[in-house]
Design an enzyme around this catalytic site. Structure first.
Site, mmCIF file in Angstrom:
data_model
loop_
_atom_site.group_PDB
_atom_site.id
_atom_site.type_symbol
_atom_site.label_atom_id
_atom_site.label_comp_id
_atom_site.label_asym_id
_atom_site.label_seq_id
_atom_site.Cartn_x
_atom_site.Cartn_y
_atom_site.Cartn_z
ATOM 1 N N LYS A 5 0.942 -1.127 0.007
ATOM 2 C CA LYS A 5 0.208 -0.167 -0.032
ATOM 3 C C LYS A 5 0.871 1.420 0.078
ATOM 4 O O LYS A 5 2.135 1.314 0.393
ATOM 5 C CB LYS A 5 -0.954 -0.035 1.044
ATOM 6 C CG LYS A 5 -0.292 -0.152 2.461
ATOM 7 C CD LYS A 5 -1.228 -0.500 3.690
ATOM 8 C CE LYS A 5 -0.448 -0.612 4.828
ATOM 9 N NZ LYS A 5 -1.172 -0.383 6.148
ATOM 10 N N TYR A 43 14.878 30.887 7.094
ATOM 11 C CA TYR A 43 13.410 31.546 7.724
ATOM 12 C C TYR A 43 13.712 31.452 9.135
ATOM 13 O O TYR A 43 13.931 30.559 9.752
ATOM 14 C CB TYR A 43 12.348 30.855 7.154
ATOM 15 C CG TYR A 43 11.960 31.081 5.710
ATOM 16 C CD1 TYR A 43 11.872 32.148 5.219
ATOM 17 C CD2 TYR A 43 11.820 29.841 4.919
ATOM 18 C CE1 TYR A 43 11.499 32.326 3.856
ATOM 19 C CE2 TYR A 43 11.461 29.828 3.706
ATOM 20 C CZ TYR A 43 11.090 31.018 3.073
ATOM 21 O OH TYR A 43 10.967 31.205 1.716
#
Ligand SMILES: Cc1ncc(COP(=O)(O)O)c(C=O)c1O
Length: 377
Positions: free
Chosen positions: A42, A269
């Site tokens: 999956k 940042y």
């Protein structure tokens, strides 16, 4: 405009298919005779590529390929027209129609879903194969163990459905404390005993994931559902090891800029890093948008076999590392975010710790914008 064929991005994921084959070989050799396995692929085989992993799983005799969504199952069906495909979880009525049309095996969690699926069957020569899920303590999907037997008996008599298996799922199989796993085993066994008593016959009983396969041989039954183990990653630090198993995924990029900082300069940042002395830094063209955890002054990458610490806060598309001590570093040299370089390794567990998470989360979190490069197809 010229045709765009491949990604030329200097940041990518490498998948070593030779090692994947080796892992499957080691695991299947380690299995007791007669034990079958479901290859759980999956979420793109936990980010590795469902089709590529499925091909090799089938080469090594996987009885089933298993996924969690109908779209994943349809993608597999397009590539494997006859392979047995199982879908975990719960289905809508619309999805059940596709289960019938594309010959998927689905998990049945209650009598309503069994009835819904049976009502869709128009041709008894095309009966859908089902596995009934028993909730033995995970409390996610499945019918509660105490009263499952009546429903199982009822479903076993429904001529529209082919009851092939009964399954459950461990909540904790890979830690040292196996007490709850053993409670789940007892509950599962009770249901199986009741089925035997009522002469309800099935082909497959299964409860094991990788942790159960490794550490709880008494819970193997007919089949193990293994997802993370063939990828070369253990579900926990403490479970049994299989010698030679190695991770098959590496995350790499090339250094896109090198700069020199002066005393007092900030990086990134939020100004989370300040140079206290002249320093050399490298900019990597990969960030949290690619699936690396969003960190501040935490984590490292490998450059020339040495650890280069991440400084400042990483951005969506860029990560800055400290390279003052790695003197030979040049522009476009390779940096490893996850994987091995020379004698050093950064494994998925180390990255998971940066955000208090688990390996599964990091593996599936690598973004689809990072091209997957398959070695030794
Ligand atoms: C129902 C079920 N079985 C088996 C597995 C495989 O688990 P693992 O990757 O730990 O082997 C999963 C994965 O989460 C699952 O949901």
């Amino acid at each position: 405009m010229p045709e765009i064929k491949n990604s030329f991005r200097p940041a990518w994921i490498e998948i070593n298919l030779t090692q994947l084959r080796k892992n499957f070989e080691l695991i299947t050799r380690n299995m007791p005779a007669g034990l079958k396995f479901i290859s759980v692929i999956k979420d793109q085989a936990y980010g590795h590529g469902a089709i590529e992993v499925a091909k090799i799983a089938l080469e090594f005799g996987a009885t089933y390929l298993a996924v969690a969504t109908i779209d994943e199952a349809l993608e597999l069906r397009k590539n494997f027209s006859t392979a047995p495909i199982m879908i975990f979880g719960e289905r809508t009525e619309e999805e059940l129609r596709l289960v019938l049309d594309y010959d998927f095996t689905c998990c049945i969690n209650d009598i309503q879903k069994a009835n819904m699926l049976a009502n869709l069957v128009t041709d008894l020569n095309k009966r859908p194969t089902i596995h009934i899920k028993i909730n033995t303590g995970m409390n996610r999907y499945g019918m509660r163990f105490e009263n499952a037997i009546e429903v199982i008996e009822h479903i076993s008599k429904m001529k529209q459905l082919n009851l092939e298996g009964v399954m459950s799922h461990f909540a904790m199989s890979d830690e040292l404390d196996k007490s709850f796993a053993l409670t789940q085993l007892e509950r599962f066994q009770k249901v199986l005993d009741e089925m035997k008593h009522k002469n309800i016959k099935i082909t497959y009983r299964h409860i094991c994931n990788s942790g159960g396969f490794l550490d709880l041989p008494q819970t193997h039954f007919d089949m193990a559902r293994i997802g993370i183990l063939p990828l070369g990653i253990y579900p926990s630090k403490v479970c049994r090891r299989i010698s030679g198993l190695q991770p098959i995924m590496s995350v790499k990029c090339k250094i896109a800029a090198i700069c020199d900082l002066e005393i007092g300069d900030y990086v990134g940042y939020g100004m989370h890093y300040k140079a206290e002395s002249p320093r050399r830094i490298a900019v990597l063209p990969i960030g949290y948008g690619d699936g690396y955890p969003r960190v501040r002054n935490k984590g490292s990458v490998l450059i020339h076999g040495q650890r280069a610490p991440i400084i400042g806060g990483n951005a969506m598309d860029a990560t800055i590392v400290y390279i003052t001590d790695i003197l030979q570093t040049e522009l476009w040299d390779e940096a490893i975010l996850m994987g091995k370089q020379e004698n050093e390794e950064i494994d998925v567990h180390e990255i998971a710790q940066l955000q208090n998470s688990v390996s599964y989360d990091i593996l599936t979190g690598w973004s689809s914008r990072l091209p997957r490069v398959y070695k030794n197809k």
